[in-house]
Design an enzyme around this catalytic site. Structure first.
Site, PDB file in Angstrom:
ATOM      1  N   ASP A  98       1.900   7.000   3.735  1.00  0.00           N
ATOM      2  CA  ASP A  98       2.505   5.975   4.580  1.00  0.00           C
ATOM      3  C   ASP A  98       1.672   5.661   5.806  1.00  0.00           C
ATOM      4  OD1 ASP A  98       5.519   4.717   4.774  1.00  0.00           O
ATOM      5  OD2 ASP A  98       5.311   6.135   3.133  1.00  0.00           O
ATOM      6  N   LYS A 154       0.845  -1.197   0.000  1.00  0.00           N
ATOM      7  CA  LYS A 154       0.000   0.000   0.000  1.00  0.00           C
ATOM      8  C   LYS A 154       0.884   1.252   0.000  1.00  0.00           C
ATOM      9  CE  LYS A 154       1.219   1.094   4.201  1.00  0.00           C
ATOM     10  NZ  LYS A 154       2.067   2.283   4.386  1.00  0.00           N
TER      11      LYS A 154
END
Length: 325
Positions: A179, A98
């Site tokens: 993040d 991701k």
């Protein structure tokens, strides 16, 4: 693939790949087949450390390896698209760290490429595959806490990071949002879906990535989500989901919980525990293997639609914050 091992490859043997490889050994039927790096020496060192059968000195060699079924793309954000497309074009199933890519257009392109090629693709949002998070989603869906009124979640790291660090590099998709903020956003999306209103604000670094961000989401139901993330301020990293009949509290480390508590007026606090070995990446790997065994091209836990809806939120927030990659 129901009667044979699933042969895993890893593209990009960095820090997160080390954690993933260690957890992969906990997954029944997972075979550590190959690793690919831009450096043959790095690939060989990684393969020896974790017990992979083969090491490739380029990503193309890994993608072309006929003895690999699925590739975990573990490069920095900015290189996800390139690495994943390489594997998809070679007919490999892909699990992409991701966020899937840097923005919605490239994520949509990657999803379409996988669908056109008829291969499996999943964003590695390990939180959604975690047993505790899955139980929380079940309780909320069953109305145990009533109608959801609010979601609160934060994810902050102690800083500051040096200007040269990837978290401050816009070319690498730096900043807190991609993040860290992606986890609170996914939690809110899990229980509330797509918001009707999106508001974001951020303090930017000199490099013009978000250092500390605040997010307020409003929903047609009347619910709200208040979320924060930071690369220069360690926060409790916990979360709560409040409803008209009760509240769920997720302890620090909400993105990979081993427990949570259920609070309801007039009742004893209930604690749900889900102990496990490793870091928690094994659950997303197991979900990939489950889908491959059934011939599915996407996972219901992290569907293509889910990934694209959250990426839409990320793009909207970055525009509001003034962050450009």
């Amino acid at each position: 693939m129901t009667e044979q091992n699933v042969r895993w490859g890893i593209l990009g043997p960095g820090g997160i790949a080390n954690a993933f490889a260690a957890d992969l050994k906990l997954v029944p039927g997972a075979e550590l087949a190959a690793v690919g790096s831009r450096s043959a020496a790095t690939a060989e060192t990684f393969a020896a450390r974790h017990g992979f059968a083969r090491a490739h000195g380029s990503y193309a060699e890994l993608a072309a390896d006929d003895d690999v079924d699925v590739v975990y793309v573990a490069t920095p954000h900015a290189f996800h698209l390139e690495g994943a497309l390489l594997c998809i074009e070679a007919g490999k199933a892909v699990l992409v760290e991701k966020p899937l890519t840097l923005d919605l257009p490239t994520s949509a392109h990657l999803v379409q490429a996988a669908r056109s090629a008829g291969v499996f693709l999943m964003e590695a949002m390990w939180m959604r595959c975690n047993p505790a998070i899955r139980k929380i989603a079940e309780l909320v869906a069953d109305g145990v806490i009533g109608d959801v009124a609010s979601v609160h979640a934060d994810f902050g790291l102690h800083g500051p990071f040096e200007p040269s660090h990837r978290l401050r590099d816009p070319k690498l998709g730096g900043g807190a949002l991609l993040d860290l903020g992606v986890y609170p956003l996914h939690l809110a999306h899990l229980v509330l879906g797509t918001p009707a209103s999106v508001h974001g604000w951020a303090k930017l670094t000199p490099e013009n990535v978000d250092e500390t961000s605040g997010i307020l989401l409003g929903y047609e139901s009347g619910a709200v989500a208040a979320l924060t993330c930071s690369i220069n301020g360690e926060s409790p990293n916990g979360a709560s989901i409040s409803g008209t009949l009760g509240r769920i509290e997720i302890p620090p480390g909400f993105m990979v919980p081993r427990s949570f508590t259920l609070h309801r007026p007039g009742q004893d606090v209930e604690t749900f525990e889900f102990p496990f070995e490793g870091t928690g990446y094994q659950f997303e790997a197991a979900e990939v293997q489950r889908c491959l065994a059934l011939g599915e091209l996407e996972s219901p836990l992290v569907s293509h639609t889910t990934t694209l809806e959250v990426m839409t939120l990320l793009d909207t927030l970055r525009e509001q914050m003034g962050v450009v990659y």
